[in-house]
Design a protein around this motif. Structure first.
Motif, mmCIF file in Angstrom:
data_model
loop_
_atom_site.group_PDB
_atom_site.id
_atom_site.type_symbol
_atom_site.label_atom_id
_atom_site.label_comp_id
_atom_site.label_asym_id
_atom_site.label_seq_id
_atom_site.Cartn_x
_atom_site.Cartn_y
_atom_site.Cartn_z
ATOM 1 N N LEU A 1 0.759 -1.276 -0.018
ATOM 2 C CA LEU A 1 -0.069 -0.124 0.096
ATOM 3 C C LEU A 1 0.885 1.077 0.124
ATOM 4 O O LEU A 1 0.536 2.273 -0.775
ATOM 5 N N SER A 2 1.818 1.161 0.972
ATOM 6 C CA SER A 2 2.879 2.532 0.919
ATOM 7 C C SER A 2 3.455 2.746 -0.573
ATOM 8 O O SER A 2 3.393 3.957 -0.781
ATOM 9 N N VAL A 3 3.714 1.749 -1.165
ATOM 10 C CA VAL A 3 4.438 2.271 -2.474
ATOM 11 C C VAL A 3 3.375 2.865 -3.576
ATOM 12 O O VAL A 3 3.630 3.626 -4.334
ATOM 13 N N TRP A 4 2.157 2.300 -3.449
ATOM 14 C CA TRP A 4 1.223 2.708 -4.194
ATOM 15 C C TRP A 4 0.423 4.231 -3.984
ATOM 16 O O TRP A 4 0.377 4.940 -4.679
ATOM 17 N N VAL A 5 0.667 4.251 -2.604
ATOM 18 C CA VAL A 5 0.218 5.550 -2.208
ATOM 19 C C VAL A 5 1.440 6.743 -2.393
ATOM 20 O O VAL A 5 1.208 7.943 -2.857
ATOM 21 N N PHE A 6 2.603 6.153 -2.319
ATOM 22 C CA PHE A 6 3.843 7.084 -3.066
ATOM 23 C C PHE A 6 3.525 7.376 -4.295
ATOM 24 O O PHE A 6 3.686 8.513 -4.860
ATOM 25 N N LEU A 7 3.092 6.476 -5.258
ATOM 26 C CA LEU A 7 3.046 6.629 -6.549
ATOM 27 C C LEU A 7 2.075 7.945 -6.776
ATOM 28 O O LEU A 7 1.834 8.748 -7.554
ATOM 29 N N LEU A 8 0.831 7.702 -6.011
ATOM 30 C CA LEU A 8 -0.351 8.589 -5.965
ATOM 31 C C LEU A 8 0.099 10.130 -5.710
ATOM 32 O O LEU A 8 0.010 10.944 -6.501
ATOM 33 N N SER A 9 1.082 10.038 -4.627
ATOM 34 C CA SER A 9 1.516 11.383 -4.440
ATOM 35 C C SER A 9 2.654 12.242 -5.445
ATOM 36 O O SER A 9 2.452 13.023 -5.875
ATOM 37 N N VAL A 10 3.314 11.107 -6.046
ATOM 38 C CA VAL A 10 4.174 11.450 -7.407
ATOM 39 C C VAL A 10 3.199 12.180 -8.468
ATOM 40 O O VAL A 10 3.358 13.038 -9.054
ATOM 41 N N ALA B 1 1.006 15.744 1.448
ATOM 42 C CA ALA B 1 0.210 15.007 2.620
ATOM 43 C C ALA B 1 0.094 13.485 2.400
ATOM 44 O O ALA B 1 0.370 12.582 3.074
ATOM 45 N N VAL B 2 -0.219 13.391 1.105
ATOM 46 C CA VAL B 2 -0.265 11.914 0.727
ATOM 47 C C VAL B 2 1.050 11.119 0.704
ATOM 48 O O VAL B 2 1.135 10.189 1.286
ATOM 49 N N PHE B 3 2.185 11.905 0.401
ATOM 50 C CA PHE B 3 3.456 11.411 0.599
ATOM 51 C C PHE B 3 3.615 10.877 2.163
ATOM 52 O O PHE B 3 4.157 10.013 2.417
ATOM 53 N N ILE B 4 3.134 11.750 3.085
ATOM 54 C CA ILE B 4 3.513 11.523 4.523
ATOM 55 C C ILE B 4 2.666 10.137 4.758
ATOM 56 O O ILE B 4 3.325 9.470 5.741
ATOM 57 N N VAL B 5 1.518 10.181 4.176
ATOM 58 C CA VAL B 5 0.655 8.777 4.518
ATOM 59 C C VAL B 5 1.464 7.644 4.134
ATOM 60 O O VAL B 5 1.756 6.718 4.824
ATOM 61 N N ALA B 6 2.181 7.718 3.110
ATOM 62 C CA ALA B 6 2.962 6.570 2.585
ATOM 63 C C ALA B 6 4.143 6.411 3.362
ATOM 64 O O ALA B 6 4.285 5.226 3.517
ATOM 65 N N ALA B 7 4.804 7.519 3.642
ATOM 66 C CA ALA B 7 5.996 7.540 4.486
ATOM 67 C C ALA B 7 5.645 6.984 5.790
ATOM 68 O O ALA B 7 6.391 5.918 6.378
ATOM 69 N N PHE C 1 8.453 11.035 13.606
ATOM 70 C CA PHE C 1 8.162 11.940 14.230
ATOM 71 C C PHE C 1 8.259 13.439 13.721
ATOM 72 O O PHE C 1 7.916 14.369 14.452
ATOM 73 N N ALA C 2 8.989 13.692 12.401
ATOM 74 C CA ALA C 2 9.090 14.629 11.964
ATOM 75 C C ALA C 2 7.992 15.192 10.882
ATOM 76 O O ALA C 2 7.760 16.519 10.885
ATOM 77 N N PHE C 3 7.742 14.110 10.289
ATOM 78 C CA PHE C 3 6.787 14.408 9.227
ATOM 79 C C PHE C 3 5.374 15.107 9.584
ATOM 80 O O PHE C 3 4.637 15.865 9.068
ATOM 81 N N PRO C 4 4.838 14.705 10.736
ATOM 82 C CA PRO C 4 3.786 15.327 11.394
ATOM 83 C C PRO C 4 3.819 16.795 11.217
ATOM 84 O O PRO C 4 2.803 17.320 11.012
ATOM 85 N N ALA C 5 5.060 17.340 11.551
ATOM 86 C CA ALA C 5 5.168 18.777 11.480
ATOM 87 C C ALA C 5 5.006 19.301 10.073
ATOM 88 O O ALA C 5 4.133 20.210 9.972
ATOM 89 N N LEU C 6 5.367 18.674 9.279
ATOM 90 C CA LEU C 6 4.883 19.049 7.749
ATOM 91 C C LEU C 6 3.524 18.859 7.388
ATOM 92 O O LEU C 6 3.109 19.750 6.653
ATOM 93 N N LEU C 7 2.853 17.632 7.779
ATOM 94 C CA LEU C 7 1.591 17.492 7.630
ATOM 95 C C LEU C 7 0.826 18.784 8.342
ATOM 96 O O LEU C 7 -0.085 19.118 7.720
ATOM 97 N N VAL C 8 1.004 18.747 9.549
ATOM 98 C CA VAL C 8 0.272 19.994 10.273
ATOM 99 C C VAL C 8 0.481 21.455 9.596
ATOM 100 O O VAL C 8 -0.543 22.074 9.152
ATOM 101 N N SER C 9 1.656 21.685 8.995
ATOM 102 C CA SER C 9 1.656 22.944 8.252
ATOM 103 C C SER C 9 0.880 23.062 6.977
ATOM 104 O O SER C 9 0.456 23.865 6.587
ATOM 105 N N ALA C 10 1.021 21.504 6.266
ATOM 106 C CA ALA C 10 0.416 21.506 4.989
ATOM 107 C C ALA C 10 -1.103 21.617 5.235
ATOM 108 O O ALA C 10 -1.674 22.420 4.416
ATOM 109 N N VAL C 11 -1.620 20.967 6.182
ATOM 110 C CA VAL C 11 -3.075 21.259 6.391
ATOM 111 C C VAL C 11 -3.302 22.571 6.752
ATOM 112 O O VAL C 11 -4.485 23.258 6.094
ATOM 113 N N MET C 12 -2.669 23.404 7.801
ATOM 114 C CA MET C 12 -3.135 24.512 8.066
ATOM 115 C C MET C 12 -3.064 25.355 6.988
ATOM 116 O O MET C 12 -3.821 26.381 6.626
ATOM 117 N N MET C 13 -2.031 25.249 5.990
ATOM 118 C CA MET C 13 -1.874 26.319 4.800
ATOM 119 C C MET C 13 -2.864 25.964 3.810
ATOM 120 O O MET C 13 -3.902 26.973 3.279
#
Ligand code: HEM
Ligand SMILES: [Cu+2]
Lengths: 204, 591
Positions: free
Chosen positions: B120-129, B174-180, B220-232
């Motif tokens: 699933l992770s690799v397919w979600v990564f594909l989606l993000s790309v 955000a999608v990449f973060i889910v995959a990662a 533990f670091a990607f959540p910070a990007l997720l949070v900033s992406a969602v708020m933006m």
């Protein structure tokens, strides 16, 4: 816990098999539970960062506190019941009892669904009272954080519904033992998150 | 009494054996296939990033010759280049590519703990790309706000891609973060729970340690990007004001009010600095193993190396504001972050010493992977030292946002990890493909890349000292920048084009060898770690044939005094090591 046991090892000196006849994981729990626990830490980081953002943004002059509707107390009660029911289901399956597992397990999910419905009602009443998401950062944070919490709960309900289908299509409670265990852990986590959020939102 | 191995002590895992082509190579749950899918997609995206960089270098080196490179396109190319290289190439390649391939093999496991999640992770990564690439085709094009995506500038009409481009970028992230996260949970739990019998954490190769800790950082670091992406996204789509201050856009005041752009910067860099170590730590691990194998010596200071990886991982969460010295922060705040930044250099330097000491008096084999590994030591020292400059507030203030910063992070995060990627691909290629690559072409590829990148980045330090700012479409006429700066820029562009084109050597070599390369020995470099001890080369589905390996020693038994071979595989029992004496006895018998 072999990670901590062997950290002081000098691996270049010690030869031979370390440990017993079986391969050993670092934790005794099932792998799914280890993964879920790590995920809970990740989710906590997400919620904590939102909280930090909330506290920092609150300091700025345009912040107008939102007075949370009283209905949230009722929603909270629903979530508490849901958590308790999961704990109950877990306790019975642990003692290999079968009676009441269905009641507890289905009930837990239903109360969680009611909680989400309650949240939706709260959002609607806030909207109709004119508290729009864009009108103030306090409102925006309210919708954002409660929404995120609800999404996490929906994720849990997805696992719950899969196991419910197993139960309904003739499965036995022992088949979903692991899933009951994991749901219980997850629900308690989300309850704590909710309590913290609720306290934060209603005191500021 | 000899120990009787239990034939079926395998983890209770149902091996699902694929039959059709689609199951085997498309919807595969085999970590090796997933690794190649992840890596291939990352490299493909990376090539897009590379081409973008050559295009914007054209503008800098030969201003206004390629007319389609207008200012908007320039900014979009710079932005997409940065984001692609950091996230979609390096992060995906190290964690999704190498992590997937190496962890189960080096841990002596059959696969990841959750193969389905892995798929699933690799397919979600594909989606993000796909979402990322889609932004090239929407109206307004991709975002041009710089890879750091700072609001409010990213969201204002003057910035290309301020409408659809930035939205797609944030969704893609955000999608990449889910995959990662899906992949990351897998890697961490596999390392913790699926190590084979006898393989303690302290016996793991440093590759696994590097990827393991980097994955924790990612989680533990990607959540910070997720949070900033969602708020933006909320700011852009729903009109909230998390980050957007009251602002006037070409004469009209916008609806936003009171948001804090600095809050975004904190969130972004709370992700951004750990991110650089998400890329660096796997590289540290991989290069340690390559160096040790080709120097025929155990890695110097194994335990210290492990603790350094852990220390760097922990410290990387408390240095982020060194990217924000010019944001007007309180001096004590700057002092704190300067201190932590300099402290993190200590474990980093320690690792460098240990690599050099690993080479010391080694029986060094100058194979192609070793060229790249040693090249890495050069570029990393170089980039690390400029990091120390930038870590000091007073030195950073004039250098910030200049080409000096560009030079720093390309030496440390561009060239260095890429050299390790090449070292690692050449090193493991025989195991992954079962063929040998062409050694001469690989070495030529090394010299072109190594010298070429020095030609690119060394002059950039000098441009930075002159005060040439980064992210400028044209320098215009500025008193403090001499006209000769343009000559340097032209040189850099020529070198960049050369390096870009010379990567053909790499791809041609690998593709040609896949077909025509000589069949590889199962363990051509004489390596001790588990992945080289698989019964089949390339390893088949399930990796280990009938029973899982048992580990009796660490991964670095090279040139052990008295041993017959200059390496002892990890799964050789301690009392069955062939020794010189055994050999003498054998020879006596024959005589
Ligand atoms: C020896 C330890 C290091 C120190 C002391 C250090 C210090 C710094 C400082 C202070 C900056 C900010 C410069 C500015 O914007 O004015 C910076 C930028 C940067 N560093 Fe490092 N660094 C170190 C290692 C690394 C490593 C290992 C990587 C990556 C693998 C890395 C990647 C970056 C990147 C990507 C940027 C620029 C980000 C941007 O502004 O776009 N650094 N470094
Ligand atoms: Cu940094």
């Amino acid at each position: 816990m072999s990670i901590f046991k062997n950290v002081t090892d000098k691996p270049w000196e010690r030869k031979g098999v370390i440990g017993g006849l079986e391969a050993e994981g670092a934790f005794e729990s099932p792998n799914e539970k280890v993964a879920l626990s790590i995920f809970l830490v990740v989710a906590s980081v997400v919620f904590s960062l939102f909280t930090v953002g909330y506290i920092l943004r609150m300091e700025l002059p345009d912040w107008r506190p939102l007075s949370e509707p009283a209905q949230l107390w009722f929603n909270t009660a629903l979530l508490v019941v849901s958590s308790i029911l999961f704990q109950w289901a877990r306790n019975i399956t642990k003692d290999d009892g079968e009676k009441n597992v269905r009641v507890a397990f289905f009930g837990a999910g239903v109360f969680a669904i009611l909680f989400i419905a309650g949240q939706v009602i709260t959002w609607n009443s806030l909207q109709s009272a004119g508290y729009f998401i864009a009108s103030n950062p306090a409102n925006a944070f309210y919708y954002l954080m409660t929404g995120l919490h609800a999404i996490h709960l929906l994720g849990g309900l997805w696992v719950w519904s899969k196991s419910s289908i197993t139960l309904l299509s003739g499965g036995q409670p022992k088949d979903i033992k692991l899933s009951i265990e994991l749901c219980t852990l997850y629900w308690h986590f989300l309850l704590i998150v909710w309590l913290v959020l609720f306290a934060l939102l209603s005191n500021t | 009494m000899a120990y009787v191995p239990l034939a079926d002590q395998d983890h209770e895992m149902e091996m699902h054996h694929p039959h059709s082509f689609v199951e085997k190579y498309v919807w595969s749950q085999d970590h090796k296939v997933i690794a190649i899918q992840y890596g291939g997609l990352a490299v493909f995206t990376g090539i897009v990033g590379l081409v973008l960089s050559l295009l914007f270098r054209m503008q800098l080196g030969f201003p206004d010759t390629a007319t389609f490179i207008d200012p908007n396109f320039y900014y979009q190319a710079v932005t997409m280049h940065g984001m692609i290289m950091v996230v979609y190439l390096l992060t995906a390649l190290f964690l999704g590519g190498f992590g997937n391939y190496m962890i189960p093999l080096m841990c002596g496991a059959r696969d990841m703990v959750f193969p389905f999640l892995n798929m699933l992770s690799v397919w979600v990564f594909l989606l993000s790309v796909i979402i990322l690439m889609a932004s090239f085709f929407v109206s307004g094009g991709p975002t041009g706000g710089g890879w750091t995506l700072y609001p409010p500038q990213t969201n204002l009409a003057g910035t290309p891609g301020h409408d659809m481009g930035i939205v797609l970028m944030l969704i893609s992230l955000a999608v990449f973060i889910v995959a990662a996260t899906m992949g990351g949970l897998n890697y961490v739990v596999t390392v913790l729970q699926y190590r084979c019998r006898g393989l303690t954490m302290m016996r793991l190769p440093l590759t696994v340690w590097g990827i393991f800790v980097a994955t924790l950082l990612a989680l533990f670091a990607f959540p910070a990007l997720l949070v900033s992406a969602v708020m933006m996204l909320f700011d852009i789509l729903l009109g909230t004001s998390f980050f957007m201050p009251a602002i006037i856009e070409s004469g009209t005041p916008l609806d936003h009010n009171g948001g804090s752009p600095i809050l975004f910067q904190h969130l972004f860099w709370f992700f951004g600095h750990p991110e650089v170590y998400i890329v660096a730590l796997p590289a540290f691990g991989l290069v340690s193993d390559v160096l040790s194998v080709h120097a025929r010596k155990n890695i110097f200071g194994y335990r210290m190396m492990v603790w350094a990886i852990i220390a760097i991982g922990g410290l990387s969460f408390i240095v982020w504001a060194h990217h924000m010295y010019v944001s007007g922060m309180h001096p004590y705040f700057g002092f704190f972050f300067a201190t932590t930044t300099l402290i993190i250099a200590v474990p980093t330097a320690l690792k460098v010493y240990n690599w050099i000491l690993t080479l010391w008096e080694g029986d060094i084999r100058m194979n192609a992977p070793m060229y790249f590994a040693i090249g890495f030591i050069f570029t990393f020292i170089h980039g690390g030292i400029t990091g120390l400059f930038l870590g000091n507030v007073v030195i950073d203030l004039p250098l910030s946002d200049s080409y000096f910063v560009v030079a720093h992070f390309h030496m440390v995060m561009g060239v260095s990890p890429v050299l390790v990627v090449f070292a690692a691909i050449y090193h493991w290629y025989p195991k992954i493909s079962g063929r040998m690559f062409h050694e001469g072409v690989a070495k030529l590829h090394f010299w072109c890349t190594f010298l070429g990148t020095y030609f690119i980045y060394l002059p950039m330090h000098y441009l930075g000292f002159l005060g040439v700012p980064r992210r400028y479409y044209a320098l215009g006429t500025t008193d403090f920048i001499p006209a000769s700066a343009q000559d340097l820029n032209t040189t850099i562009t020529v070198a960049a084009l050369f390096v870009g084109v010379s990567q053909i050597l790499f791809f041609a070599n690998l593709l040609w060898s896949l077909r025509y390369g000589p069949k590889a020995d199962p363990n051509p470099w004489g390596a001790a770690s588990l992945e080289w001890q698989t019964p089949d080369t390339p390893p088949s589905h399930g990796n280990w044939g009938d029973s899982l390996p048992t580990v009796y020693r660490w991964a670095y038994d090279y040139s052990v005094p008295g041993a017959a071979q200059d390496f002892i595989p990890q799964n050789t029992p301690e009392n069955e090591e062939p020794t010189m004496d055994d050999q003498n006895v054998d020879m006596d018998k024959e005589a």
